[in-house]
Design an enzyme around this catalytic site. Structure first.
Site, PDB file in Angstrom:
ATOM      1  N   TYR A  76      66.944  20.611  20.715  1.00 55.74           N
ATOM      2  CA  TYR A  76      65.919  21.206  19.854  1.00 55.74           C
ATOM      3  C   TYR A  76      66.525  21.840  18.607  1.00 55.74           C
ATOM      4  O   TYR A  76      67.496  22.598  18.687  1.00 55.74           O
ATOM      5  CB  TYR A  76      65.123  22.285  20.613  1.00 55.74           C
ATOM      6  CG  TYR A  76      64.188  23.064  19.717  1.00 55.74           C
ATOM      7  CD1 TYR A  76      62.989  22.491  19.296  1.00 55.74           C
ATOM      8  CD2 TYR A  76      64.518  24.333  19.262  1.00 55.74           C
ATOM      9  CE1 TYR A  76      62.124  23.185  18.448  1.00 55.74           C
ATOM     10  CE2 TYR A  76      63.670  25.040  18.415  1.00 55.74           C
ATOM     11  CZ  TYR A  76      62.470  24.450  18.010  1.00 55.74           C
ATOM     12  OH  TYR A  76      61.630  25.135  17.160  1.00 55.74           O
ATOM     13  N   HIS A 124      59.309  26.673   5.307  1.00 54.55           N
ATOM     14  CA  HIS A 124      59.061  27.972   5.935  1.00 54.55           C
ATOM     15  C   HIS A 124      59.104  29.129   4.933  1.00 54.55           C
ATOM     16  O   HIS A 124      58.793  30.266   5.286  1.00 54.55           O
ATOM     17  CB  HIS A 124      60.078  28.221   7.050  1.00 54.55           C
ATOM     18  CG  HIS A 124      59.802  27.421   8.295  1.00 54.55           C
ATOM     19  ND1 HIS A 124      59.439  26.104   8.264  1.00 54.55           N
ATOM     20  CD2 HIS A 124      59.846  27.759   9.621  1.00 54.55           C
ATOM     21  CE1 HIS A 124      59.275  25.664   9.503  1.00 54.55           C
ATOM     22  NE2 HIS A 124      59.505  26.645  10.344  1.00 54.55           N
ATOM     23  N   ASN A 128      66.195  32.131  12.160  1.00 56.92           N
ATOM     24  CA  ASN A 128      65.601  32.414  13.462  1.00 56.92           C
ATOM     25  C   ASN A 128      66.086  33.757  13.996  1.00 56.92           C
ATOM     26  O   ASN A 128      67.230  33.886  14.427  1.00 56.92           O
ATOM     27  CB  ASN A 128      65.955  31.281  14.431  1.00 56.92           C
ATOM     28  CG  ASN A 128      64.956  31.126  15.553  1.00 56.92           C
ATOM     29  OD1 ASN A 128      65.233  30.496  16.550  1.00 56.92           O
ATOM     30  ND2 ASN A 128      63.765  31.686  15.402  1.00 56.92           N
ATOM     31  N   TYR A 157      48.985  77.969  17.141  1.00 54.03           N
ATOM     32  CA  TYR A 157      49.777  76.899  17.742  1.00 54.03           C
ATOM     33  C   TYR A 157      50.686  76.201  16.735  1.00 54.03           C
ATOM     34  O   TYR A 157      51.763  75.715  17.088  1.00 54.03           O
ATOM     35  CB  TYR A 157      48.846  75.846  18.363  1.00 54.03           C
ATOM     36  CG  TYR A 157      48.089  76.308  19.590  1.00 54.03           C
ATOM     37  CD1 TYR A 157      48.273  77.580  20.129  1.00 54.03           C
ATOM     38  CD2 TYR A 157      47.181  75.464  20.208  1.00 54.03           C
ATOM     39  CE1 TYR A 157      47.577  77.984  21.240  1.00 54.03           C
ATOM     40  CE2 TYR A 157      46.476  75.859  21.332  1.00 54.03           C
ATOM     41  CZ  TYR A 157      46.666  77.142  21.842  1.00 54.03           C
ATOM     42  OH  TYR A 157      45.976  77.539  22.947  1.00 54.03           O
ATOM     43  N   ARG A 197      53.631  78.630  16.821  1.00 61.07           N
ATOM     44  CA  ARG A 197      54.178  78.928  18.135  1.00 61.07           C
ATOM     45  C   ARG A 197      54.645  77.680  18.888  1.00 61.07           C
ATOM     46  O   ARG A 197      55.611  77.716  19.649  1.00 61.07           O
ATOM     47  CB  ARG A 197      53.105  79.650  18.960  1.00 61.07           C
ATOM     48  CG  ARG A 197      53.637  80.306  20.206  1.00 61.07           C
ATOM     49  CD  ARG A 197      52.572  80.789  21.172  1.00 61.07           C
ATOM     50  NE  ARG A 197      51.240  80.999  20.627  1.00 61.07           N
ATOM     51  CZ  ARG A 197      50.136  81.024  21.371  1.00 61.07           C
ATOM     52  NH1 ARG A 197      50.221  80.843  22.674  1.00 61.07           N
ATOM     53  NH2 ARG A 197      48.958  81.222  20.824  1.00 61.07           N
ATOM     54  N   PHE A 224      64.104  35.482  20.176  1.00 65.79           N
ATOM     55  CA  PHE A 224      63.558  35.681  18.836  1.00 65.79           C
ATOM     56  C   PHE A 224      62.277  36.505  18.845  1.00 65.79           C
ATOM     57  O   PHE A 224      61.792  36.921  17.802  1.00 65.79           O
ATOM     58  CB  PHE A 224      63.253  34.319  18.198  1.00 65.79           C
ATOM     59  CG  PHE A 224      62.427  33.428  19.080  1.00 65.79           C
ATOM     60  CD1 PHE A 224      61.090  33.695  19.320  1.00 65.79           C
ATOM     61  CD2 PHE A 224      62.996  32.329  19.695  1.00 65.79           C
ATOM     62  CE1 PHE A 224      60.331  32.894  20.153  1.00 65.79           C
ATOM     63  CE2 PHE A 224      62.237  31.506  20.529  1.00 65.79           C
ATOM     64  CZ  PHE A 224      60.902  31.790  20.761  1.00 65.79           C
ATOM     65  N   GLU A 255      53.561  28.606  19.735  1.00 62.31           N
ATOM     66  CA  GLU A 255      53.948  30.023  19.662  1.00 62.31           C
ATOM     67  C   GLU A 255      52.674  30.830  19.897  1.00 62.31           C
ATOM     68  O   GLU A 255      52.058  31.344  18.961  1.00 62.31           O
ATOM     69  CB  GLU A 255      54.588  30.303  18.302  1.00 62.31           C
ATOM     70  CG  GLU A 255      55.855  29.465  18.101  1.00 62.31           C
ATOM     71  CD  GLU A 255      56.283  29.313  16.647  1.00 62.31           C
ATOM     72  OE1 GLU A 255      55.651  29.931  15.765  1.00 62.31           O
ATOM     73  OE2 GLU A 255      57.236  28.564  16.395  1.00 62.31           O
TER      74      GLU A 255
END
Length: 657
Positions: A164, A194, A307, A395, A398, A444, A529
Site C-alpha cells: 500500500y 492532496h 502522513n 470564591y 478564596r 496516523f 476513512e
C-alpha cells in the site's frame, strides 16, 4: 550577471541585469514591462510609461529610492516588490509578507543546532525551533535508522512486491497496482492532489514548527524516506525556506493530509514558499535564491512526507507552552487583585490544602503564600485591614488554588500526551527494518492530541472565567471600596467600564470555542476513512481560547495596578510591587480617560513574553527554599531552577527582600 526576483501584482518575475550601474527605477520599469508583455490585455496598461510605482525590499518591506544604483541598493538575487500606485488588492491576494512579519524583520540565522533523533524532542525545543533559535541536524543513530528503513523500500521496488502507498494507489484506490515506471509520478500526484487546504497560511513560526516536527518523525526511521531526501528537507529548514500551508483542511485522520501536502509541495519546488530573504514567492525561486534544489520524490517519499499528526501536534505544542506560561502568571495577577481588594491569605494555609492534596492545588496555594506572606514580605495594604470584621472572601479570591490548580494539572496531563506524540511514528504503512517488512496500521489517527487539546481548551478557559469575575469586583464600588471603574471623576471619565465588557465578551466567546471538536466525526474517502478526529480544529481553537485567556488576564493586571493607585501611599508586598513597577514601565496610571487598547496590548505582551513571571519567580523560589518542610511534589508546570538558569535571573538576596 546579477539577477533579481521581482513581485508584481501577485506574479514573480526573474529579471537579469547586465549592468549593475542601472537604477532601482530601471528594475521596476523592466519588471512592469515583462509583466505587461505576459498579459493578454497588457495588464490594463497602454504602456510602461503609464505606470507609477514604488519599489521595496521583500525582507523588512523597506522602500527603495528609484534613483539608487542597483549595485548599492540591492544584493545579487535579492527579492523586491513593485507596488503599483492605485492598485486595489483582491481578497485572495497573497502579500509578500505574512502576518507577524515584524518578528522576522530582524531575523538572524541561528548558529546553534538541535540534534534530532525522533525520540527526545520536547515541547520547549519545538517552540524554540519555531522561533528560529536553532538549526537542525540528525544524530548518527537516526541517520543509520533512516538508511536501514529505506533499504526495505528499495527491496520492495526491486522485488515488485504489492505494498500500500508504495506500489498501489491510496485510500479507495488501495487495490490499484501502479506500474514500476510510474511510481515516482504516483508520489508527485499524491502531493499535488492532496494540497487542497484553504484559509490563511501558517505564520512562519508555526510553519517552522510543523516542518521541524515532521523531520523529527522521519528521523525515527519508520517512514522509508531516503537519507538524501531527508537531508534536503533539513537544509530547507535551516535556510528558513517555509512552504505555504493553509491552516484549514485537515480532519485529523489519515493524519493531517492537506496541510502536510502543502508542506511537501513547497519542498518539491511547487506552490508558494516564504523566507526572511524573499517574503512570499514561487517556491522554485525561493529555493534557488538560497542555493537549494527541489526534492525529487522517490517511491514512498510523498506518502512519508504527508502522513501523520504533525499539524495538530505542532499547534498543540504551542498551545501547551502558552497555557503553561499564562497559568503560572495567572496566580501572580490574582494575588495582586486579592491585595487590592483587601482579601485574606488564610484560605491558602498549608494544612487546608494538605487535606485535598492535588498537585496543582498545592502548588498554586504555595505561590499565593510566597507572594502574600506578611511575615516574609510585609505589606502595608494587608496591615491596614488586619483587624477588619470580614470573615472570608468571595470564591474568586478564596478558591484560586482549587480553580487555578486543576488548570495546572490539566496542562500537565495534556503536555504528557503532546510530548509522546512529538516523538511518535505516525505513518502508514510503517517500515520495520528489523523485520524487513511494512505493516499497515492506524497511528496516523489524531484522536489522542485532538481529545487532549479539547480538554486543554476547557481547562485553560477557567482562568479567564474567574479572572473576569475578579475584574468585576475591582470595577464595582460596592464590592471593592474603590472608585467606580477605577477612575477619578466618574461620569466625566468611564475608566475600565468597557475594558471589563471586553473581558466579558472574550469569556463568552470562549464558551462556544470550548465545545469539543473531537466529539464530531464525518466519514471521508468513500467510507475508507470512516472515523476522523477533527484534531486540526481542536488545536486551532485551543490557541484562540488561550489568546483570549491572556487578554482577559492582561485586563485584570491593568485593573489591579490601577486599584493600587487609590491605596497609595500604602505599599503591597515586595514581589507584587515589582510586578506593579513592571506594568508601570509600559503603561502609565489612568488619571483620565485615554485610548485604552494599546495599554491592553502592552500588558498582553508582558504576559506573552513571561515578564510578569520573570519578575516574581525569584521571590517564589527563595520562599520555597526557606520553606522546604512544607513543600510538596511540584506539578510539571511548576517553576524550576532550570528556568531561572535559562533566563539568567538573579534570585534576590535577603536584604533585597
Amino acid at each position: 550577471m546579477p539577477r533579481y526576483t521581482v513581485h508584481v501584482r501577485g506574479e514573480w518575475l526573474a529579471v537579469p541585469c547586465q549592468d549593475a550601474q542601472l537604477t532601482v527605477g530601471w528594475l521596476g520599469r523592466e519588471a512592469v514591462r515583462r509583466y505587461i508583455k505576459n498579459k493578454p490585455d497588457n495588464g490594463g496598461f497602454a504602456s510602461v510609461d503609464d505606470v507609477h510605482f514604488l519599489v521595496r525590499r521583500c525582507k523588512g518591506l523597506g522602500l527603495l529610492d528609484n534613483g539608487d544604483r542597483l549595485e548599492v541598493a540591492l544584493e545579487d538575487n535579492e527579492f523586491v516588490e513593485v507596488v503599483i500606485e492605485g492598485d486595489a488588492m483582491s481578497p485572495d491576494f497573497i502579500p509578500s509578507q505574512p502576518e507577524g512579519v515584524y518578528l522576522y524583520s530582524k531575523y538572524r540565522e541561528p548558529e546553534k543546532y538541535i540534534d534530532l533523533d525522533g525520540d527526545s524532542l520536547t515541547t520547549e525545543d519545538l517552540v524554540n525551533l519555531g522561533k528560529g533559535h536553532y538549526k537542525i541536524k540528525l544524530t548518527p543513530t537516526a541517520e543509520k535508522r533512516v538508511q536501514k528503513s529505506r533499504e526495505v523500500i528499495d527491496s520492495i521496488i526491486e522485488e515488485k512486491t504489492v505494498v500500500y502507498g508504495i506500489t498501489t494507489g491510496f485510500g479507495k484506490f488501495a487495490r490499484t497496482v501502479i506500474p514500476i515506471n510510474k511510481l515516482q509520478e504516483l508520489q508527485v500526484n499524491l502531493v499535488r492532489s492532496h494540497s487542497s487546504g484553504v484559509g490563511k497560511p501558517l505564520i512562519p513560526e508555526r510553519c517552522r514548527m510543523l516542518l521541524a516536527l515532521r523531520i523529527n518523525v522521519l528521523a525515527k526511521g519508520y517512514s522509508g524516506i531516503s537519507l538524501e531526501t531527508l537531508k534536503q528537507v533539513i537544509e530547507m529548514f535551516n535556510a528558513s525556506c517555509l512552504p505555504y500551508v493553509p491552516e484549514k483542511g485537515t480532519v485529523g485522520a489519515s493524519g493531517d493530509l492537506a496541510p502536510l501536502s502543502h508542506l511537501a509541495l513547497g519542498l518539491i519546488g511547487e506552490g508558494k514558499m516564504w523566507s526572511p530573504k524573499s517574503g512570499w514567492a514561487d517556491a522554485k525561486y525561493v529555493l534557488e535564491a538560497h542555493g537549494l534544489k527541489p526534492v525529487i520524490l522517490k517511491p514512498k517519499e510523498g506518502l512519508a512526507l504527508i502522513n501523520g499528526t504533525q499539524m495538530i501536534t505542532s499547534l498543540g505544542c504551542e498551545a501547551v507552552e502558552r497555557a503553561s506560561a499564562i497559568a503560572r502568571q495567572a496566580d501572580i495577577v490574582a494575588a495582586l487583585t486579592l491585595e487590592v481588594l483587601k482579601g485574606t491569605t488564610k484560605a491558602f494555609d498549608t494544612d487546608i490544602h494538605a487535606l485535598r492534596p492535588h498537585r496543582g492545588q498545592i502548588e498554586v496555594a504555595f505561590r499565593f503564600r510566597s507572594l502574600l506572606d506578611s511575615d516574609h514580605h510585609p505589606s502595608e495594604i494587608a496591615e491596614s485591614h488586619r483587624f477588619c470584621d470580614r470573615v472570608q472572601d468571595a470564591y474568586t479570591l478564596r478558591c484560586c488554588p482549587q480553580v487555578h490548580g486543576v488548570v495546572n494539572d490539566t496542562i500537565a496531563f495534556v503536555k504528557n500526551i503532546i510530548t509522546i506524540e512529538l516523538n511518535s511514528a505516525t505513518d502508514n504503512p510503517m517500515v520495520f527494518a528489523s523485520r524487513g517488512e511494512t505493516i499497515s496500521g492506524g497511528n496516523f489517527h489524531g484522536e489522542y492530541p485532538a481529545k487532549a487539546l479539547d480538554y486543554l481548551a476547557i481547562g485553560i478557559h477557567e482562568l479567564a472565567a474567574i479572572s473576569e469575575r475578579r475584574i468585576e469586583r475591582l470595577c464595582n464600588p460596592s464590592l471593592s471600596e474603590l472608585p467606580a471603574f477605577l477612575v477619578a471623576e466618574g461620569g466625566l471619565n468611564s475608566g475600565f467600564m468597557i475594558a471589563h465588557c471586553t473581558a466579558a465578551a472574550l469569556v463568552s466567546e470562549n464558551k462556544a470555542l470550548c465545545h469539543p471538536s473531537s466529539v464530531d466525526s464525518l466519514s471521508t474517502s468513500a467510507a475508507t476513512e470512516d472515523h476522523v478526529s477533527m484534531g486540526g480544529w481542536a488545536a486551532r481553537k485551543a490557541l484562540r481560547v488561550i489568546e483570549h485567556v491572556e487578554q482577559v488576564l492582561a485586563i485584570e493586571l491593568l485593573a489591579a495596578c490601577q486599584g493600587i493607585e487609590f491605596l497609595r501611599p500604602l505599599k503591597t508586598t515586595t514581589p507584587l510591587e515589582k510586578v506593579y513597577d513592571l506594568v508601570r514601565s509600559v503603561v502609565r496610571p489612568w488619571i483620565k480617560d485615554r485610548f485604552m487598547a494599546p495599554d491592553i496590548e502592552a500588558a498582553h505582551r508582558l504576559l506573552l513574553e513571561q515578564k510578569v513571571w520573570e519578575v516574581a519567580a525569584p521571590y517564589i523560589e527563595k520562599y520555597r527554599m526557606e520553606h522546604i518542610p512544607e513543600s510538596r511534589p511540584l506539578s510539571p508546570t511548576a517553576f524550576s531552577l532550570k528556568f531561572l538558569h535559562k533566563k539568567s535571573t538573579k534570585i534576590p538576596e535577603t536584604e533585597d527582600l
